[in-house]
Design a protein around this motif. Structure first.
Motif, PDB file in Angstrom:
ATOM      1  N   SER A 247      -0.709 -14.486   3.122  1.00 49.59           N
ATOM      2  CA  SER A 247      -1.854 -13.602   2.939  1.00 49.59           C
ATOM      3  C   SER A 247      -1.409 -12.169   2.626  1.00 49.59           C
ATOM      4  O   SER A 247      -1.858 -11.563   1.650  1.00 49.59           O
ATOM      5  N   LYS A 248      -0.513 -11.641   3.443  1.00 51.50           N
ATOM      6  CA  LYS A 248      -0.071 -10.261   3.246  1.00 51.50           C
ATOM      7  C   LYS A 248       0.839 -10.116   2.027  1.00 51.50           C
ATOM      8  O   LYS A 248       0.797  -9.094   1.338  1.00 51.50           O
ATOM      9  N   GLY A 249       1.640 -11.141   1.749  1.00 48.08           N
ATOM     10  CA  GLY A 249       2.515 -11.072   0.583  1.00 48.08           C
ATOM     11  C   GLY A 249       1.742 -10.953  -0.711  1.00 48.08           C
ATOM     12  O   GLY A 249       2.107 -10.188  -1.615  1.00 48.08           O
ATOM     13  N   GLY A 250       0.634 -11.685  -0.824  1.00 47.11           N
ATOM     14  CA  GLY A 250      -0.201 -11.596  -2.016  1.00 47.11           C
ATOM     15  C   GLY A 250      -0.818 -10.221  -2.183  1.00 47.11           C
ATOM     16  O   GLY A 250      -0.878  -9.674  -3.291  1.00 47.11           O
ATOM     17  N   VAL A 251      -1.288  -9.632  -1.080  1.00 53.59           N
ATOM     18  CA  VAL A 251      -1.901  -8.300  -1.143  1.00 53.59           C
ATOM     19  C   VAL A 251      -0.855  -7.245  -1.494  1.00 53.59           C
ATOM     20  O   VAL A 251      -1.132  -6.310  -2.263  1.00 53.59           O
ATOM     21  N   VAL A 252       0.353  -7.368  -0.959  1.00 56.79           N
ATOM     22  CA  VAL A 252       1.428  -6.421  -1.286  1.00 56.79           C
ATOM     23  C   VAL A 252       1.741  -6.463  -2.778  1.00 56.79           C
ATOM     24  O   VAL A 252       1.878  -5.416  -3.433  1.00 56.79           O
ATOM     25  N   ALA A 253       1.851  -7.665  -3.338  1.00 58.43           N
ATOM     26  CA  ALA A 253       2.137  -7.793  -4.772  1.00 58.43           C
ATOM     27  C   ALA A 253       1.025  -7.171  -5.605  1.00 58.43           C
ATOM     28  O   ALA A 253       1.287  -6.468  -6.596  1.00 58.43           O
ATOM     29  N   LEU A 254      -0.227  -7.415  -5.219  1.00 57.61           N
ATOM     30  CA  LEU A 254      -1.359  -6.832  -5.931  1.00 57.61           C
ATOM     31  C   LEU A 254      -1.338  -5.318  -5.841  1.00 57.61           C
ATOM     32  O   LEU A 254      -1.584  -4.621  -6.832  1.00 57.61           O
ATOM     33  N   LEU A 255      -1.025  -4.787  -4.667  1.00 56.78           N
ATOM     34  CA  LEU A 255      -0.973  -3.337  -4.467  1.00 56.78           C
ATOM     35  C   LEU A 255       0.093  -2.704  -5.357  1.00 56.78           C
ATOM     36  O   LEU A 255      -0.143  -1.672  -6.001  1.00 56.78           O
ATOM     37  N   LEU A 256       1.261  -3.326  -5.424  1.00 56.21           N
ATOM     38  CA  LEU A 256       2.346  -2.802  -6.262  1.00 56.21           C
ATOM     39  C   LEU A 256       1.953  -2.821  -7.736  1.00 56.21           C
ATOM     40  O   LEU A 256       2.183  -1.851  -8.467  1.00 56.21           O
ATOM     41  N   ARG A 257       1.347  -3.918  -8.177  1.00 58.48           N
ATOM     42  CA  ARG A 257       0.955  -4.027  -9.581  1.00 58.48           C
ATOM     43  C   ARG A 257      -0.151  -3.027  -9.923  1.00 58.48           C
ATOM     44  O   ARG A 257      -0.116  -2.374 -10.962  1.00 58.48           O
ATOM     45  N   PHE A 258      -1.149  -2.913  -9.039  1.00 60.63           N
ATOM     46  CA  PHE A 258      -2.285  -2.036  -9.297  1.00 60.63           C
ATOM     47  C   PHE A 258      -1.853  -0.583  -9.426  1.00 60.63           C
ATOM     48  O   PHE A 258      -2.229   0.111 -10.378  1.00 60.63           O
ATOM     49  N   PHE A 259      -1.036  -0.111  -8.495  1.00 64.22           N
ATOM     50  CA  PHE A 259      -0.622   1.286  -8.537  1.00 64.22           C
ATOM     51  C   PHE A 259       0.361   1.560  -9.673  1.00 64.22           C
ATOM     52  O   PHE A 259       0.369   2.655 -10.241  1.00 64.22           O
ATOM     53  N   THR A 260       1.180   0.589 -10.018  1.00 65.42           N
ATOM     54  CA  THR A 260       2.123   0.774 -11.124  1.00 65.42           C
ATOM     55  C   THR A 260       1.401   0.809 -12.463  1.00 65.42           C
ATOM     56  O   THR A 260       1.668   1.665 -13.320  1.00 65.42           O
ATOM     57  N   MET A 261       0.457  -0.109 -12.661  1.00 64.29           N
ATOM     58  CA  MET A 261      -0.237  -0.197 -13.944  1.00 64.29           C
ATOM     59  C   MET A 261      -1.226   0.947 -14.160  1.00 64.29           C
ATOM     60  O   MET A 261      -1.437   1.390 -15.287  1.00 64.29           O
ATOM     61  N   THR A 262      -1.852   1.421 -13.079  1.00 60.15           N
ATOM     62  CA  THR A 262      -2.833   2.504 -13.210  1.00 60.15           C
ATOM     63  C   THR A 262      -2.223   3.878 -12.996  1.00 60.15           C
ATOM     64  O   THR A 262      -2.897   4.888 -13.229  1.00 60.15           O
TER      65      THR A 262
END
Length: 478
Positions: A247-262
């Protein structure tokens, strides 16, 4: 959708199709062993499909999904964790509820994994939110699945209420960002972020702040952490391990992608909020863990602290920060899976081994299990020669490289605090005590569970001694 798009999504297609196949198998024949075996084969097939696509060019599917090396790496990580958790789940279900219908459990487990795995390749608010809700709704039932236990329903309801609240914050934050940008894809939001400097757009920053609150609940970061110890204690040990890892691993990956892309790193107010959250999580997580005598609650507060450590690398920004965060979440998942696996294997038919009394003198009764548990605890503490030490060193390197002096200092200081409660549990296992003769002896270890724990132990020790191959792999991720 083209054939190439479907092929790039093959791991998720296998997992989704496998869920439907499992439902059909349950309808035809109820057999715990059969459904468990089918789930293992499905998850293994999805892992193999992801491995085969790991070196291919990124596949962009509209503005909703991008299947790239970063996303595939996290999918392999999450699927592998689910594979291990399903083994522990089989042991737990057979031991604690031999007469209970168990087959639907694996459907929920794979469904939650599907949501988490889709989240790591999401590049759009819609795919992000749908994925996180698939994960969350499945977890409601998984947490309270052992409903005969005293605290299972309570834990499920607490997670239901707080997860719904976090979803509301996420939606409101997305709405504010959409009101400013008129866009919902991460790619399009990058252009919006570059047009506004500093704090010139209050609504955009407010939207990002509300999303931080929602993500903070999902990751159980301080001050959004109050649900974690109760849920970890009320849920079964394999489900607690799932919450702490997949659960937390998926959210961490999403957080990294979201902040990097935006490129939201450019907003100092947003990063300041994360800095405060990281400081509070590291300190509060370790200080609250000092007071725990329940092993699952101790691991819950420890998890809060470890996610605070991970934020040190996240705050460091693109490049090495993302690499350090990815490396650390990998190490953390391996270690916490082992810790919860020990709790699962030591549990008896009438109760889980979550009290420290079960671990008194464990070295003299179950030396192999005690040695493995010690290894996992030392890795969580960041002791040299374990994978946890390399992970924390990587985090410190990323933090100091970005001149995050305060975060680096608190990381070291709070790790010293954390060392105390890990060593206290180790000392408990070494001590000789006769309490276990009064009904506190642990359950008989399962051979399959022991083998799984030994594999995890070898990985934790091996990555502590020779982490180069994993570091090189992480550095190849975009």
């Amino acid at each position: 959708m083209s054939a190439a798009d479907i092929l790039s999504l093959l791991p998720m297609v296998i997992l989704a199709g496998g869920i439907l196949l499992t439902l059909i198998l349950i309808a035809l024949r109820r057999s715990h062993l059969l459904i468990f075996t089918a789930a293992e084969i499905i998850i293994l097939a999805a892992i193999v499909a992801a491995l085969l696509h790991l070196n291919q060019e990124p596949q962009i599917i509209g503005d909703i999904i991008v299947v790239d090396r970063f996303g595939l790496y996290y999918q392999i990580l999450l699927l592998s964790a689910t594979l291990v958790i399903s083994i522990f789940s089989y042991i737990s279900l057979e031991r604690l509820f031999p007469d209970k219908r168990k087959e639907e459990y694996y459907v929920l487990l794979m469904l939650a994994t599907l949501g988490s795995s889709m989240m790591v390749i999401s590049t759009h608010f819609i795919s992000f939110f749908v994925s996180i809700e698939v994960l969350t709704i499945s977890l409601y039932t998984l947490i309270s699945y052992y409903r005969e236990r005293d605290k299972a329903i309570e834990a499920g309801l607490k997670y239901l209420v707080l997860a719904a609240m976090s979803s509301a914050f996420l939606l409101f934050g997305m709405a504010l960002i959409y009101a400013v940008s008129g866009q919902m894809s991460f790619h399009a939001l990058f252009a919006v972020a570059t047009n506004y400097s500093g704090s010139s757009n209050v609504m955009l920053i407010a939207g990002a702040g509300l999303m931080i609150v929602g993500i903070g609940f999902k990751l159980a970061l301080v001050p959004f952490h109050m649900w974690a110890p109760d849920v970890y204690e009320g849920a079964s040990s394999p489900v607690s391990a799932f919450v702490a890892t997949v659960s937390k691993g998926g959210v961490v990956a999403l957080l990294l992608r979201f902040f990097t892309m935006t490129d939201l790193y450019r907003y100092q107010n947003v990063m300041l909020a994360f800095t405060v959250i990281a400081l509070l999580s590291m300190l509060a997580g370790n200080l609250l863990a000092l007071q725990q005598r329940n092993v699952k609650r101790l691991l819950a507060y420890s998890s809060i602290a470890h996610l605070g450590y991970l934020l040190v690398a996240f705050i460091a920004g693109k490049g090495m920060g993302v690499q350090a965060a990815t490396f650390y979440i990998t190490i953390y998942m391996l270690t916490i899976l082992g810790a919860f696996g020990v709790v699962t294997i030591l549990s008896k038919t009438d109760s889980e081994a979550d009290g420290t009394e079960y671990y008194k003198g464990l070295f003299w009764r179950r030396p192999l299990l005690a040695a493995l548990f010690t290894l996992f605890l030392l890795s969580l503490a960041g002791i040299p020669l374990t994978a946890g030490f390399i992970g924390k060193y990587f985090l410190l390197t990323a933090g100091l490289g970005n001149r995050q002096w305060l975060l680096a200092f608190v990381l070291v200081a709070s790790s010293v605090i954390g060392l105390f409660y890990y060593l206290r549990l180790i000392v408990t296992m070494i001590s000789q005590d006769e309490d276990y003769q009064k009904g506190l002896s642990p359950g008989i270890p399962s051979k399959g569970g022991l083998l799984t724990l030994m594999v995890l132990g070898i990985l934790v020790l091996g990555l502590g001694l020779s982490p180069g191959w994993l570091i090189d792999l992480v550095r190849t991720l975009p």
